[in-house]
Design a protein around this motif. Sequence first.
Motif, mmCIF file in Angstrom:
data_model
loop_
_atom_site.group_PDB
_atom_site.id
_atom_site.type_symbol
_atom_site.label_atom_id
_atom_site.label_comp_id
_atom_site.label_asym_id
_atom_site.label_seq_id
_atom_site.Cartn_x
_atom_site.Cartn_y
_atom_site.Cartn_z
ATOM 1 N N ALA A 237 23.313 55.630 -11.286
ATOM 2 C CA ALA A 237 23.654 55.853 -12.686
ATOM 3 C C ALA A 237 23.039 54.694 -13.474
ATOM 4 C CB ALA A 237 25.167 55.889 -12.871
ATOM 5 N N ILE A 238 22.255 55.024 -14.492
ATOM 6 C CA ILE A 238 21.507 54.027 -15.251
ATOM 7 C C ILE A 238 21.931 54.046 -16.717
ATOM 8 C CG2 ILE A 238 19.216 53.230 -15.951
ATOM 9 C CD1 ILE A 238 19.499 53.110 -12.973
ATOM 10 N N LYS A 239 22.196 52.868 -17.267
ATOM 11 C CA LYS A 239 22.463 52.734 -18.702
ATOM 12 C C LYS A 239 21.638 51.557 -19.225
ATOM 13 C CE LYS A 239 26.097 51.964 -22.163
ATOM 14 N NZ LYS A 239 25.835 53.166 -22.972
ATOM 15 N N ALA A 240 20.826 51.831 -20.222
ATOM 16 C CA ALA A 240 19.968 50.810 -20.828
ATOM 17 C C ALA A 240 19.133 50.082 -19.770
ATOM 18 C CB ALA A 240 20.817 49.814 -21.624
ATOM 19 N N GLY A 241 18.642 50.835 -18.794
ATOM 20 C CA GLY A 241 17.786 50.271 -17.765
ATOM 21 C C GLY A 241 18.508 49.545 -16.648
ATOM 22 N N LYS A 242 19.834 49.524 -16.684
ATOM 23 C CA LYS A 242 20.631 48.812 -15.681
ATOM 24 C C LYS A 242 21.376 49.788 -14.786
ATOM 25 C CE LYS A 242 24.677 45.776 -15.251
ATOM 26 N NZ LYS A 242 25.742 45.057 -15.986
ATOM 27 N N VAL A 243 21.403 49.495 -13.470
ATOM 28 C CA VAL A 243 22.195 50.289 -12.537
ATOM 29 C C VAL A 243 23.668 49.950 -12.759
ATOM 30 C CG1 VAL A 243 22.735 50.762 -10.121
ATOM 31 C CG2 VAL A 243 20.360 50.383 -10.807
ATOM 32 N N ILE A 244 24.464 50.957 -13.119
ATOM 33 C CA ILE A 244 25.892 50.732 -13.332
ATOM 34 C C ILE A 244 26.743 51.388 -12.246
ATOM 35 C CG2 ILE A 244 25.615 50.492 -15.819
ATOM 36 C CD1 ILE A 244 26.812 53.388 -16.002
ATOM 37 N N GLY A 245 26.093 52.156 -11.362
ATOM 38 C CA GLY A 245 26.817 52.806 -10.279
ATOM 39 C C GLY A 245 25.854 53.509 -9.354
ATOM 40 N N PHE A 246 26.329 53.880 -8.170
ATOM 41 C CA PHE A 246 25.498 54.639 -7.239
ATOM 42 C C PHE A 246 26.372 55.425 -6.271
ATOM 43 C CE2 PHE A 246 26.198 50.710 -4.890
ATOM 44 C CZ PHE A 246 26.314 51.116 -3.565
ATOM 45 N N SER A 247 25.796 56.484 -5.730
ATOM 46 C CA SER A 247 26.465 57.278 -4.693
ATOM 47 C C SER A 247 25.460 57.571 -3.595
ATOM 48 C CB SER A 247 27.024 58.587 -5.275
ATOM 49 O OG SER A 247 25.993 59.354 -5.878
ATOM 50 N N ALA A 248 25.945 57.685 -2.358
ATOM 51 C CA ALA A 248 25.077 57.929 -1.208
ATOM 52 C C ALA A 248 25.650 59.059 -0.363
ATOM 53 C CB ALA A 248 24.934 56.658 -0.368
ATOM 54 N N TYR A 249 24.778 59.793 0.311
ATOM 55 C CA TYR A 249 25.189 60.981 1.050
ATOM 56 C C TYR A 249 24.339 61.154 2.306
ATOM 57 C CZ TYR A 249 20.923 62.915 -0.912
ATOM 58 O OH TYR A 249 19.606 63.131 -1.239
ATOM 59 N N HIS A 250 24.850 61.906 3.267
ATOM 60 C CA HIS A 250 24.108 62.277 4.469
ATOM 61 C C HIS A 250 24.918 63.320 5.236
ATOM 62 C CE1 HIS A 250 26.892 59.548 6.470
ATOM 63 N NE2 HIS A 250 26.480 58.580 5.686
ATOM 64 N N ILE A 251 24.449 63.682 6.402
ATOM 65 C CA ILE A 251 25.188 64.613 7.258
ATOM 66 C C ILE A 251 26.397 63.900 7.844
ATOM 67 C CG2 ILE A 251 25.062 66.071 9.324
ATOM 68 C CD1 ILE A 251 22.075 66.310 8.834
ATOM 69 N N SER A 252 27.492 64.623 8.020
ATOM 70 C CA SER A 252 28.704 64.051 8.601
ATOM 71 C C SER A 252 28.418 63.336 9.915
ATOM 72 C CB SER A 252 29.734 65.157 8.838
ATOM 73 O OG SER A 252 30.782 64.693 9.663
ATOM 74 N N ARG A 253 29.007 62.165 10.072
ATOM 75 C CA ARG A 253 28.883 61.398 11.310
ATOM 76 C C ARG A 253 30.030 61.680 12.271
ATOM 77 N NH1 ARG A 253 28.268 55.850 8.035
ATOM 78 N NH2 ARG A 253 29.804 57.007 6.793
ATOM 79 N N ASP A 254 31.009 62.485 11.844
ATOM 80 C CA ASP A 254 32.159 62.794 12.689
ATOM 81 C C ASP A 254 31.859 63.993 13.586
ATOM 82 O OD1 ASP A 254 33.342 60.770 11.333
ATOM 83 O OD2 ASP A 254 35.004 61.956 10.521
ATOM 84 N N LYS A 255 32.108 63.834 14.859
ATOM 85 C CA LYS A 255 31.762 64.876 15.823
ATOM 86 C C LYS A 255 32.534 66.170 15.591
ATOM 87 C CE LYS A 255 30.342 61.724 19.518
ATOM 88 N NZ LYS A 255 30.576 61.261 20.909
ATOM 89 N N ASP A 256 33.730 66.080 15.015
ATOM 90 C CA ASP A 256 34.517 67.291 14.793
ATOM 91 C C ASP A 256 34.176 67.979 13.477
ATOM 92 O OD1 ASP A 256 35.653 65.116 13.411
ATOM 93 O OD2 ASP A 256 37.606 66.111 13.306
ATOM 94 N N LEU A 257 33.294 67.377 12.680
ATOM 95 C CA LEU A 257 32.882 67.979 11.412
ATOM 96 C C LEU A 257 31.357 67.970 11.316
ATOM 97 C CD1 LEU A 257 35.436 66.445 8.854
ATOM 98 C CD2 LEU A 257 35.597 68.611 10.087
ATOM 99 N N GLN A 258 30.719 68.577 12.291
ATOM 100 C CA GLN A 258 29.263 68.515 12.396
ATOM 101 C C GLN A 258 28.531 69.298 11.309
ATOM 102 O OE1 GLN A 258 27.029 66.769 14.937
ATOM 103 N NE2 GLN A 258 28.870 65.644 14.394
#
Length: 198
Positions: A79-100
């Motif tokens: 999330a960028i405001k006036a050229g500055k990072v004010i937040g971020f989110s990251a994602y990928h595939i579940s690492r839990d074996k029971d929620l593949q």
Amino acid sequence: THTREATNGNESIPMYKMDKNDIIIRTSTVDDSVGKGTCHYQSWIETYTGLIDQDYLDKRSLEKCIALAYQYPSNTFVAIKAGKVIGFSAYHISRDKDLQNYGEISAIYLYKNYHKQGVGKKMMESCYKALSLYPNIMIYVLKTNIKAVAFYQYLGFKVDGHEKIVKVSKKTSLQEVRMIRENPMYKKTLDRIPPDTC
């Protein structure tokens, strides 16, 4: 450690522009690493002071957070405001074996003075879309972080009863609860198989 990456099969991920606050949410690049690392460092202090061991918080370094941001630039929105990072989110595939067959949101951080402005919700929605091959989404949250649990419940997540202990130092361990929900941006495909490893 190898982390499986996730993809929605599209090269273009939407960029949100929040006109009210002049905030843009877009895919992160390596050029965002200093801003992302700084946000990571500072938001931990703002969020976890009083919730986890203060000695551990005091020993965290800005330099290490920035180095981690350079090391893991992919699968991230900023999330960028006036050229500055004010937040971020990251994602990928579940690492839990029971929620593949789940997508996982592994991080979401935002400076405290931008809370309750819809930024966190938009960053989550960006992750939902990036994980659109997966019918469900999971996230871990610190059990004692009542505000964060309430935020995810507001977004439709439910605690599923699974907990884990994350040891972050010799003296400090974090108890986290797992929360899940259906992916509102799930798109069924018959001709595309999610990646197993990266």
